[in-house]
Design a protein around this motif. Structure first.
Motif, short mmCIF file in Angstrom:
data_model
loop_
_atom_site.label_atom_id
_atom_site.label_comp_id
_atom_site.label_asym_id
_atom_site.label_seq_id
_atom_site.Cartn_x
_atom_site.Cartn_y
_atom_site.Cartn_z
N CYS A 1 0.93 -1.18 -0.14
CA CYS A 1 0.07 0.05 -0.02
C CYS A 1 0.96 1.17 -0.12
O CYS A 1 2.16 1.07 0.26
CB CYS A 1 -0.80 -0.11 1.09
SG CYS A 1 -0.33 0.59 2.77
N SER A 2 0.31 2.43 -0.29
CA SER A 2 0.93 3.49 -0.27
C SER A 2 -0.10 4.66 0.15
O SER A 2 -1.30 4.61 -0.31
CB SER A 2 1.15 3.89 -1.62
OG SER A 2 2.22 5.45 -1.77
N ALA A 3 0.31 5.41 1.13
CA ALA A 3 -0.55 6.40 1.82
C ALA A 3 0.15 7.90 1.50
O ALA A 3 1.19 8.10 1.60
CB ALA A 3 -0.58 6.23 3.40
N PHE A 4 -1.03 8.89 1.36
CA PHE A 4 -0.40 10.13 0.92
C PHE A 4 -1.62 11.08 1.18
O PHE A 4 -2.97 10.79 1.26
CB PHE A 4 0.03 10.28 -0.44
CG PHE A 4 -0.91 9.69 -1.59
CD1 PHE A 4 -2.05 10.25 -1.99
CD2 PHE A 4 -0.58 8.37 -1.92
CE1 PHE A 4 -2.59 9.66 -3.10
CE2 PHE A 4 -1.34 7.72 -2.90
CZ PHE A 4 -2.39 8.42 -3.57
N PRO A 5 -1.40 12.58 1.16
CA PRO A 5 -2.44 13.41 1.64
C PRO A 5 -3.53 13.50 0.22
O PRO A 5 -2.83 13.53 -0.88
CB PRO A 5 -1.82 14.80 1.74
CG PRO A 5 -0.40 14.08 2.13
CD PRO A 5 -0.15 13.22 1.51
N ALA A 6 -4.88 13.70 0.42
CA ALA A 6 -5.55 13.92 -0.77
C ALA A 6 -5.17 15.12 -1.30
O ALA A 6 -4.99 15.93 -0.70
CB ALA A 6 -6.68 13.94 -0.22
N PRO A 7 -5.17 15.11 -2.86
CA PRO A 7 -4.85 16.44 -3.43
C PRO A 7 -5.67 17.50 -3.21
O PRO A 7 -5.16 18.66 -3.43
CB PRO A 7 -5.11 15.73 -4.95
CG PRO A 7 -5.12 14.48 -4.93
CD PRO A 7 -5.60 13.86 -3.53
N ALA A 8 -6.83 17.33 -2.92
CA ALA A 8 -7.55 18.60 -2.83
C ALA A 8 -7.90 18.90 -1.31
O ALA A 8 -8.23 19.92 -0.82
CB ALA A 8 -9.15 18.39 -3.18
N ASP A 9 -7.40 18.22 -0.23
CA ASP A 9 -7.73 18.44 0.92
C ASP A 9 -6.34 17.61 2.06
O ASP A 9 -6.32 16.48 1.89
CB ASP A 9 -8.82 17.90 1.43
CG ASP A 9 -9.33 18.01 2.84
OD1 ASP A 9 -8.29 18.60 3.62
OD2 ASP A 9 -10.49 17.89 3.39
N ARG A 10 -5.60 18.31 2.36
CA ARG A 10 -4.34 17.62 3.07
C ARG A 10 -4.67 16.94 4.32
O ARG A 10 -3.86 16.29 5.05
CB ARG A 10 -3.32 18.90 3.28
CG ARG A 10 -2.70 19.22 1.87
CD ARG A 10 -1.61 20.28 2.20
NE ARG A 10 -0.58 19.70 2.90
CZ ARG A 10 0.54 18.94 1.97
NH1 ARG A 10 0.33 18.94 0.66
NH2 ARG A 10 1.39 18.27 2.51
N ASP A 11 -5.75 17.35 4.92
CA ASP A 11 -6.22 16.64 6.20
C ASP A 11 -7.09 15.46 5.84
O ASP A 11 -7.71 14.95 6.73
CB ASP A 11 -7.13 17.65 7.18
CG ASP A 11 -6.06 18.80 7.73
OD1 ASP A 11 -5.06 18.58 7.91
OD2 ASP A 11 -6.71 19.82 8.11
N GLU A 12 -7.16 15.06 4.72
CA GLU A 12 -7.65 13.60 4.41
C GLU A 12 -6.35 12.80 3.64
O GLU A 12 -5.94 13.18 3.10
CB GLU A 12 -8.87 13.92 3.20
CG GLU A 12 -9.48 12.49 3.07
CD GLU A 12 -10.79 12.58 2.44
OE1 GLU A 12 -11.98 12.08 2.86
OE2 GLU A 12 -11.12 13.55 1.59
N ILE A 13 -6.60 11.47 3.97
CA ILE A 13 -5.40 10.80 3.85
C ILE A 13 -6.00 9.77 2.71
O ILE A 13 -7.13 8.93 2.86
CB ILE A 13 -4.84 9.95 4.88
CG1 ILE A 13 -4.33 10.76 5.97
CG2 ILE A 13 -3.76 8.83 4.42
CD1 ILE A 13 -3.14 11.67 5.39
#
Length: 589
Positions: free
Chosen positions: A479-491
């Protein structure tokens, strides 16, 4: 008189012990070669005289040799001639290896390549193949050089550049580190004091000399302190690990060093029959150096090594740990002598929340302490606020002091981002290590990498730990986890299930991933994307390539089984991922 250059330090040893062996080499065929301090000095001086006739002070010269005496001679000759040696590995057979050393040659703008006759054809083919014909290639062991009477003693010293040492940069390619004479002398003095190096003491091992661990710890430290460097080629060790231990026994080596890999190879490859008759009771310092922080030092490997070699006389207290950083020349924290290396168990839930709390629960992660923290030269710093953190809190490791190099070679932007950093309370002069760690009971523990860090809800989140926790559940294999492109408080979590899933069967998996992030990491806004095998991108070293996976996700280029992400996420503009080179400069603002 205080030495101000590596040249001064070597000449002092030449005058005090001219006939003592400076270097002993056991080659791949088991033959022994040796050279004394005076002979080495005279050979280096003759080569230095020639270098002064063809190079200007400060020119870079590639040293492309196998481990051995000729490499040592050429290294000293460069220092004697006021030119800057650039140690590089011999050309390998893979395209990746060739592109690495070609990148070094171009970045260093070297004016000359030195090698030996046995490898000159191989080096010439590499130079020709990669269109580096402007670099003259000289085999130093078959040419009679200028009369040494033409040689002029070097003037470069103190803060002047002594070496150009290459390591892996933030983007995965080679990056040059400018190492001064003062850096080398300081670190060699630290090594000598911590591990008893001095007149006649033999240090040795198999580490490659183009790597700072081999160059500083196994070659320059013994030479500068008046000892003997006992060397063997790394390929010899990899093919037959028992030869490292026999080298230590046969030559009465008191100090040797290896990363965890070397100890692990001994555990897995050496047989009980090979250990029979081996005497390691005189081995005083078996040093483990952790440098990258990519994975914490494997405690069990070191324990198994100690257990296996107890029958050969290795004392438990001989094993020592340390933390090394290329930007700080080499050693930064050094394990205390006199006690056996011991791993501590830590609370896994606390670790997920950036706390390192010892526990009696043996199911928690076990980490090796990597040495006593040198006050006031090391701080654990919050990656968001730049505030110095108290004991037990995990943050980025910052280092300062005379061991820290001036910066990266011709990389002003990156040098500005990493060097001469200031903490929130105004302490100056630190270099950012790029490693995560904490101090517990005065000892340093490394827990991960800054490239895995992302801001989340006003704090930092270790995405590497998030990914390992998800895979550790067993239902997800990558798996790979990263911040959502439109909302950095969503993963966003891109995950490959352990078995093929249908839309109906995906809901339990998604709930499992969300529960891990919520319960262990306090992350309550999560979107999960399940993909087919091969979609989670990895780098050559096996680490997850988070940035590339994120770019493929944003470009709608992943082969998706099921996603609970709104479609508009797929077309947002790709931003620099926190922890990468582009974002590191603003990580503390």
């Amino acid at each position: 008189m205080r030495n101000e250059s590596i040249f001064d330090a070597i000449v002092e040893q030449v005058e005090e012990r001219p006939c003592q062996n400076a270097v002993v080499l056991e080659d791949g065929d088991g033959r022994e070669h040796h050279i004394g301090y005076l002979e080495l000095h005279l050979l280096a001086t003759s080569l230095a005289a020639w270098l002064q006739s063809v190079c200007r002070p400060g020119d870079r010269v590639l040293l492309c040799y196998p481990t051995g005496i000729e490499f040592t001679r050429s290294l000293l000759a460069c220092l004697y001639a006021d030119v800057v040696p650039v140690p590089v590995p011999l050309p390998g057979r893979t395209d990746h290896h060739l592109s690495t050393i070609t990148g070094i040659a171009l970045d260093a703008e070297a004016c000359l390549v030195l090698t030996d006759a046995a490898h000159s054809d191989e080096v010439y083919v590499w130079l020709t193949h990669d269109d580096l014909g402007i670099h003259e290639c000289v085999a130093t062991d078959v040419i009679e050089f200028e009369d040494a009477s033409d040689w002029v003693e070097p003037l470069r010293k103190g803060e002047d550049q002594a070496l150009l040492q290459y390591t892996v940069g933030p983007g995965g390619g080679p990056i040059g580190i400018t190492v001064s004479h003062a850096n080398v002398l300081h670190n060699c003095a630290l090594i000598a004091a911590a591990y008893g190096l001095g007149s006649g003491v033999r240090s040795g091992g198999w580490l490659p000399l183009h790597h700072s661990m081999g160059l500083i710890a196994l070659l320059l430290a013994p030479l500068i302190s008046g000892g003997t460097a006992v060397l063997m080629p790394p390929e010899t060790f990899c093919a037959d690990p028992i030869r490292w231990l026999r080298l230590i026994d046969r030559h009465d080596v008191r100090f040797s060093v290896s990363p965890t890999f070397g100890y692990g190879l001994c555990v897995s490859e050496i047989t009980d029959d090979q250990l029979a008759g081996l005497d390691l009771s005189r081995w005083r310092h078996a040093l483990l150096v952790e440098m990258t922080g990519a994975s914490p030092a494997e405690a069990r490997t070191v324990e198994l090594f100690a257990e296996r070699l107890r029958t050969a006389g290795l004392r438990a207290e001989a094993l020592r740990t340390s933390y090394g950083l290329a930007e700080a020349t080499l050693l930064t924290a050094v394990g205390a002598p006199g006690g056996a290396v011991e791993a501590r168990c830590f609370d896994s839930r606390a670790l997920d929340r950036n706390l390192l709390i010892p526990t009696s629960d043996t199911q928690g992660p076990r980490l090796l302490g990597l040495g006593v923290v040198p006050e006031p030269d090391l701080r654990i710093v919050d990656p968001v606020t730049a505030g110095a953190l108290p004991e037990g809190r995990i943050g980025e490791i910052w280092v300062r002091g005379p061991r820290v190099v001036p910066g990266y070679w011709r990389k002003e932007r990156l040098t500005g981002e990493r060097f001469d950093q200031v903490t929130a309370d105004g302490e100056k002069g630190f270099v950012r290590s790029g490693n995560l760690g904490a101090i517990v009971r005065g000892e340093l523990y490394v827990t991960g990498l800054m490239r895995d860090v992302s801001r989340y809800g006003g704090r930092y989140l270790d995405l590497g730990r998030v990914e390992r926790a998800i895979v550790g559940g067993g239902s997800i294999v990558a798996c790979s986890a990263f911040p959502a492109p439109a909302d950095r408080d969503e993963i966003i979590v891109v995950a490959q299930p352990a078995r093929a899933e249908t839309d109906e069967g995906s809901s339990p998996l998604i709930r499992e991933v969300r529960d891990i992030l919520a319960l262990r990491f306090g992350v309550h806004r999560t979107k999960v994307v399940l993909v087919k095998p091969g979609q989670v991108q990895v780098m050559p070293d096996g680490e997850v390539n988070r940035q590339l996976t994120r770019e493929l996700f944003v470009a709608n280029a992943l082969d998706i089984v099921y996603a609970d992400v709104a479609r508009e996420f797929f077309f947002e503009e790709v931003a620099a991922l926190p922890g990468t080179r582009e974002a590191e400069g603003s990580a503390l603002t």
